[in-house]
Design an enzyme around this catalytic site. Structure first.
Site, short mmCIF file in Angstrom:
data_model
loop_
_atom_site.label_atom_id
_atom_site.label_comp_id
_atom_site.label_asym_id
_atom_site.label_seq_id
_atom_site.Cartn_x
_atom_site.Cartn_y
_atom_site.Cartn_z
N ASN A 1 10.82 3.58 0.14
CA ASN A 1 10.60 2.37 0.93
C ASN A 1 11.32 1.15 0.35
O ASN A 1 10.98 0.01 0.69
CB ASN A 1 9.10 2.08 1.05
N ARG B 1 0.78 -1.24 0.00
CA ARG B 1 0.00 0.00 0.00
C ARG B 1 0.82 1.29 0.00
O ARG B 1 0.24 2.37 -0.06
CB ARG B 1 -1.00 0.05 1.17
N ASP B 2 2.14 1.21 0.10
CA ASP B 2 2.93 2.45 0.02
C ASP B 2 4.26 2.15 -0.67
O ASP B 2 5.33 2.53 -0.19
CB ASP B 2 3.15 3.04 1.41
N LEU B 3 4.17 1.46 -1.81
CA LEU B 3 5.38 1.09 -2.54
C LEU B 3 5.92 2.32 -3.27
O LEU B 3 5.22 2.93 -4.08
CB LEU B 3 5.06 -0.02 -3.55
N THR C 1 1.27 7.31 -0.78
CA THR C 1 1.83 8.61 -1.14
C THR C 1 1.33 8.96 -2.54
O THR C 1 1.52 8.19 -3.47
CB THR C 1 3.37 8.53 -1.10
#
Length: 202
Positions: free
Chosen positions: A79, A73-75, A111
């Site tokens: 990260n 969900r925030d690749l 993001t």
């Protein structure tokens, strides 16, 4: 989530301290820092062979997560961390979730510049949202640029949803890579490949 997973392309969880005031998570040390810093503060875009290696590392880590029903969900490149051997590993499960049986996940997670349109729009989504983000990551590795750098994050989000805005693929990009980018960031999630297919393509 982190305690259950073990893969060479996922940052290894070691332990946690849960007694205030020392709240922390302990993971393996990734000495070369994030791919984001590597790209934007050190050296610009990756050479083609290095790009493929990084993309494969990320795809293998993500494929493992998806096989275990974990959606990141925030690749994004911030990260993705590198160890001393330049092995890239997926990190930061701050917003990761095990996909529920109903498949309905909360929106506004992640993001904006890397976020899939269905997530921005608060629609139900699944693991294919990570594939969209991976497409943006791949473009970033290719160009060394920040996605939609000429827009605010909110303007980028509106453009992605309402105008089908995507980053511009440079003219001389390898044709197979250009096709992969376009498939990853399809507006319709069902048209995006899954990571096992992406690994084969790479």
């Amino acid at each position: 989530i982190m305690r259950k997973i073990r893969h060479k392309n996922v940052v290894q969880f070691i332990g946690a301290c849960t007694r205030p005031p020392n709240l922390c998570i302990l993971t393996e040390f990734m000495s070369r820092g994030s791919v984001y810093n590597f790209l934007h503060k050190q050296r610009g875009a990756f050479k083609f062979s290095a790009l493929l290696k990084v993309a494969l590392d990320v795809s293998k880590g993500m494929n493992y997560l998806h096989q275990n029903n974990i959606i990141h969900r925030d690749l994004k490149t911030a990260n993705l961390l590198m160890d001393e051997h330049e092995v890239v590993k997926v990190a930061d499960f701050g917003v990761a979730r095990v996909q529920t049986q109903s498949g309905v996940m909360t929106a506004e997670t992640g993001t904006y510049r890397w976020m899939a349109p269905e997530v921005i729009e608060h629609k139900p989504y699944d693991h294919k949202a990570d594939v969209f983000s991976f497409g943006i990551v791949l473009w970033e590795l290719l160009t060394g640029e920040l996605p939609y750098s000429y827009l605010t994050p909110l303007q980028a989000a509106v453009g992605v949803v309402q105008q089908g805005l995507r980053p511009t693929i440079p003219k001389h990009t390898n044709q197979n890579l250009a096709e992969l980018l376009e498939r990853c960031w399809q507006q319709n999630p069902t048209l995006r490949p899954n990571f096992s297919e992406i690994i084969e393509i790479l």
